[in-house]
Motif scaffolding. Structure first.
Motif, PDB file in Angstrom:
ATOM      1  N   ASN A 178       0.846  -1.195   0.000  1.00  0.00           N
ATOM      2  CA  ASN A 178       0.000   0.000   0.000  1.00  0.00           C
ATOM      3  C   ASN A 178       0.880   1.243   0.000  1.00  0.00           C
ATOM      4  N   THR A 180       0.136   4.313  -0.301  1.00  0.00           N
ATOM      5  CA  THR A 180      -0.458   5.542   0.213  1.00  0.00           C
ATOM      6  C   THR A 180      -0.038   5.829   1.652  1.00  0.00           C
ATOM      7  N   SER A 181       0.516   4.848   2.337  1.00  0.00           N
ATOM      8  CA  SER A 181       1.048   5.080   3.680  1.00  0.00           C
ATOM      9  C   SER A 181       2.564   4.943   3.633  1.00  0.00           C
ATOM     10  N   ILE A 207       4.197  -1.714  -5.281  1.00  0.00           N
ATOM     11  CA  ILE A 207       2.903  -2.382  -5.112  1.00  0.00           C
ATOM     12  C   ILE A 207       3.029  -3.886  -5.334  1.00  0.00           C
TER      13      ILE A 207
END
Length: 230
Positions: A178, A180-181, A207
């Motif tokens: 992930n 996004t973090s 990813i």
């Protein structure tokens, strides 16, 4: 000495052929199916937020007879374009300033609004590219390498605490799978190795947990440590 006759070529079993065809078809279908499912889910999520705000007589299902998924997305896009167009005008800017002055009088709402506004202006800014370089840094200890995204040169108090000959660069270190973090790190410029791969290729690498490697664009051009954002 006579050589033994070569062993006859063994034909693959029917099951092995079917398995190979199934895996090949899965490789083709899985990305398409997942993409359609994600877009369908996102459209439904936006519809669930937007359509309840539309007056009942104006909803499309009143005339079509069925619930058309994606209408909420279209309404949201049109509404956003109209708001952006109005915000560019004199009346829109005046209303926006009046609304912000009202928000500034609310202690908790003011902090939340100003923080979200700053994030939105930074991410959606059209004047300056963000995260336009991928790099390698040593993390979590010397000797280990991690892929990160370059943000900008450190400024203000953080920059004043760095060596003038080796300025600090702010990089975003995403997590796998992930992206996004992650972590915001300030790394000396001399310890950053800039990569030739683009941000999208680096994101695919992160990813996929290292399963998808981009093809090198310039094989004879090695990674460099000389470039740095201004």
């Amino acid at each position: 000495m006579t050589t033994p006759p070569p062993e006859p070529h063994r034909r693959r079993s029917v099951f092995a052929g079917l398995r190979a065809s199934f895996l090949t078809g899965l490789v083709v279908i899985a990305p398409i199916g997942l993409t359609v499912w994600i877009m369908w889910t996102v459209a439904g999520w936006v519809d669930s937020w937007v359509l309840p705000m539309v007056p009942h007589p104006w909803r499309p299902e009143q005339y079509v007879g069925i619930n058309l998924r994606g209408i909420g997305v279209l309404i949201f896009l049109l509404f956003t374009i109209v708001v952006g167009w109005l915000a560019k005008g004199l009346i829109g800017r005046s209303l926006l300033r009046a609304g912000e002055r009202l928000v500034d009088r609310m202690p908790v709402v003011r902090s939340v609004y100003n923080g979200l506004k700053q994030i939105a202006e930074t991410v959606l800014s059209q004047g300056e590219a963000k995260f336009d370089k991928a790099c390698l840094i040593e993390y979590p200890r010397p000797g280990l390498k991690a892929v990160a995204f370059v943000s900008s040169r450190a400024k203000g108090e953080i920059a004043s605490n760095a060596d003038p000959d080796d300025p600090l660069i702010s990089v975003f270190l995403p997590t796998t799978p992930n992206p996004t973090s992650g972590f915001l790190l300030f790394v000396p410029q001399s310890q950053i190795t800039y990569l030739n791969m683009g941000v999208e290729d680096a994101a695919k690498l992160i990813i996929s947990a290292g399963l998808v490697y981009p093809s090198p664009k310039s094989p004879d051009k090695p990674a460099t440590k000389e470039r740095a954002p201004q």
